[in-house]
Design a protein around this motif. Structure first.
Motif, short mmCIF file in Angstrom:
data_model
loop_
_atom_site.label_atom_id
_atom_site.label_comp_id
_atom_site.label_asym_id
_atom_site.label_seq_id
_atom_site.Cartn_x
_atom_site.Cartn_y
_atom_site.Cartn_z
N LYS A 196 -3.49 9.66 5.40
CA LYS A 196 -4.46 10.23 6.36
C LYS A 196 -4.28 9.67 7.76
CE LYS A 196 -7.99 11.13 2.89
NZ LYS A 196 -9.34 10.80 2.43
N GLU A 197 -3.60 8.55 7.88
CA GLU A 197 -3.34 7.96 9.19
C GLU A 197 -1.93 8.29 9.69
OE1 GLU A 197 -5.71 6.36 10.94
OE2 GLU A 197 -7.05 6.83 9.27
N GLY A 198 -1.15 8.94 8.85
CA GLY A 198 0.23 9.27 9.19
C GLY A 198 0.49 10.75 9.00
N GLU A 199 1.53 11.05 8.25
CA GLU A 199 1.88 12.45 8.02
C GLU A 199 1.41 12.90 6.65
OE1 GLU A 199 6.01 13.16 8.80
OE2 GLU A 199 5.70 13.02 10.95
N ILE A 200 1.02 14.17 6.58
CA ILE A 200 0.53 14.79 5.36
C ILE A 200 1.44 15.97 5.05
CG2 ILE A 200 -1.43 16.00 4.31
CD1 ILE A 200 -3.16 14.54 6.51
N SER A 201 1.93 16.04 3.83
CA SER A 201 2.82 17.12 3.43
C SER A 201 2.07 18.10 2.52
CB SER A 201 4.02 16.58 2.66
OG SER A 201 4.80 15.77 3.51
N VAL A 202 2.30 19.38 2.77
CA VAL A 202 1.68 20.43 1.96
C VAL A 202 2.78 21.40 1.54
CG1 VAL A 202 -0.04 22.27 1.92
CG2 VAL A 202 -0.49 20.20 3.23
N MET A 213 0.84 -1.19 0.00
CA MET A 213 0.00 0.00 0.00
C MET A 213 0.88 1.25 0.00
SD MET A 213 -2.82 0.95 2.83
CE MET A 213 -4.35 1.50 2.25
N ASN A 214 0.64 2.13 -0.93
CA ASN A 214 1.44 3.35 -1.06
C ASN A 214 0.94 4.40 -0.07
OD1 ASN A 214 2.94 5.49 -1.85
ND2 ASN A 214 2.21 5.54 -3.94
N SER A 215 1.80 4.85 0.82
CA SER A 215 1.39 5.82 1.84
C SER A 215 1.52 7.25 1.35
CB SER A 215 2.21 5.63 3.11
OG SER A 215 3.56 5.86 2.84
N PHE A 216 2.14 7.45 0.18
CA PHE A 216 2.32 8.81 -0.35
C PHE A 216 1.42 9.01 -1.56
CE2 PHE A 216 6.29 8.03 1.91
CZ PHE A 216 6.26 9.10 2.76
N ARG A 217 0.16 9.28 -1.29
CA ARG A 217 -0.78 9.54 -2.37
C ARG A 217 -1.38 10.92 -2.19
NH1 ARG A 217 -4.44 4.65 -0.71
NH2 ARG A 217 -3.53 4.67 1.32
N THR A 218 -2.00 11.41 -3.23
CA THR A 218 -2.62 12.72 -3.18
C THR A 218 -3.81 12.69 -2.23
OG1 THR A 218 -1.95 13.15 -5.45
CG2 THR A 218 -3.70 14.54 -4.56
N ILE A 219 -3.92 13.72 -1.40
CA ILE A 219 -5.01 13.84 -0.43
C ILE A 219 -6.07 14.78 -1.01
CG2 ILE A 219 -5.60 14.64 1.88
CD1 ILE A 219 -3.69 12.58 2.53
N ASN A 220 -7.32 14.41 -0.87
CA ASN A 220 -8.44 15.21 -1.34
C ASN A 220 -8.49 16.54 -0.60
OD1 ASN A 220 -11.34 16.11 -0.96
ND2 ASN A 220 -11.57 14.59 -2.60
N ARG A 221 -8.58 17.65 -1.34
CA ARG A 221 -8.59 18.98 -0.72
C ARG A 221 -9.80 19.19 0.18
NH1 ARG A 221 -6.14 20.01 -5.61
NH2 ARG A 221 -4.21 21.20 -5.46
N THR A 222 -10.95 18.64 -0.21
CA THR A 222 -12.17 18.79 0.60
C THR A 222 -11.99 18.12 1.95
OG1 THR A 222 -13.51 18.85 -1.40
CG2 THR A 222 -14.66 18.39 0.67
N TRP A 223 -11.42 16.92 1.96
CA TRP A 223 -11.17 16.22 3.23
C TRP A 223 -10.22 17.04 4.09
CZ3 TRP A 223 -6.70 14.56 5.54
CH2 TRP A 223 -6.84 13.74 6.67
N PHE A 224 -9.15 17.53 3.47
CA PHE A 224 -8.15 18.30 4.20
C PHE A 224 -8.76 19.58 4.78
CE2 PHE A 224 -4.64 21.39 4.35
CZ PHE A 224 -3.75 20.69 5.14
N ARG A 225 -9.53 20.29 3.96
CA ARG A 225 -10.18 21.53 4.40
C ARG A 225 -11.13 21.26 5.57
NH1 ARG A 225 -12.01 22.94 -0.26
NH2 ARG A 225 -10.28 24.29 -0.81
N ASN A 226 -11.89 20.16 5.49
CA ASN A 226 -12.82 19.81 6.58
C ASN A 226 -12.07 19.47 7.86
OD1 ASN A 226 -15.14 20.25 5.10
ND2 ASN A 226 -15.26 18.13 4.39
N GLN A 227 -10.94 18.80 7.75
CA GLN A 227 -10.14 18.47 8.94
C GLN A 227 -9.60 19.75 9.59
OE1 GLN A 227 -9.96 15.38 10.34
NE2 GLN A 227 -11.45 14.96 8.74
N LEU A 228 -9.21 20.72 8.77
CA LEU A 228 -8.75 22.01 9.31
C LEU A 228 -9.89 22.72 10.04
CD1 LEU A 228 -6.46 23.59 6.57
CD2 LEU A 228 -5.81 22.95 8.89
N ARG A 229 -11.06 22.73 9.42
CA ARG A 229 -12.22 23.41 10.04
C ARG A 229 -12.62 22.77 11.36
NH1 ARG A 229 -15.25 24.11 4.37
NH2 ARG A 229 -14.25 26.05 3.77
N LYS A 230 -12.50 21.45 11.44
CA LYS A 230 -12.82 20.72 12.68
C LYS A 230 -11.70 20.79 13.69
CE LYS A 230 -15.55 17.26 10.21
NZ LYS A 230 -15.58 15.84 9.82
#
Length: 92
Positions: free
Chosen positions: A69-75, A1-18
């Motif tokens: 999403k379960e580890g580190e996210i790079s932006v 399983m590849n842990s370095f994949r593109t993260i959905n912006r909507t998911w990311f934005r919602n996590q920031l808002r929460k």
């Protein structure tokens, strides 16, 4: 399983808002890369809670978000700012 994949912006934005994400700045670079490395320019050692007003929506629409999403996210922002996020597991 590849842990370095593109993260959905909507998911990311919602996590920031929460306020479910922790963040640390891993680099803010100028046009002088040698100077930045020599002075350890704007790098943080510890994660802190990412507030919902920390990054504006237009900023998020123009960045690459990748990781796990379960580890580190790079932006990477166009302004040469690099951030690492991770989901705050203490938040329910």
């Amino acid at each position: 399983m590849n842990s370095f994949r593109t993260i959905n912006r909507t998911w990311f934005r919602n996590q920031l808002r929460k306020e479910n994400l922790l963040v640390k700045c891993t680099g803010k670079y100028s046009d002088d890369y040698a100077y930045d490395n020599e002075t350890n320019f704007s790098r943080e050692k510890d994660f802190k809670k990412a507030g919902k007003d920390m990054f504006e929506d237009w900023y998020i629409d123009r960045v690459r978000i990748y990781g796990d999403k379960e580890g580190e996210i790079s932006v990477v922002f166009a302004s040469c700012e690099y951030y690492t996020f991770k989901v705050n597991k203490d938040e329910k």
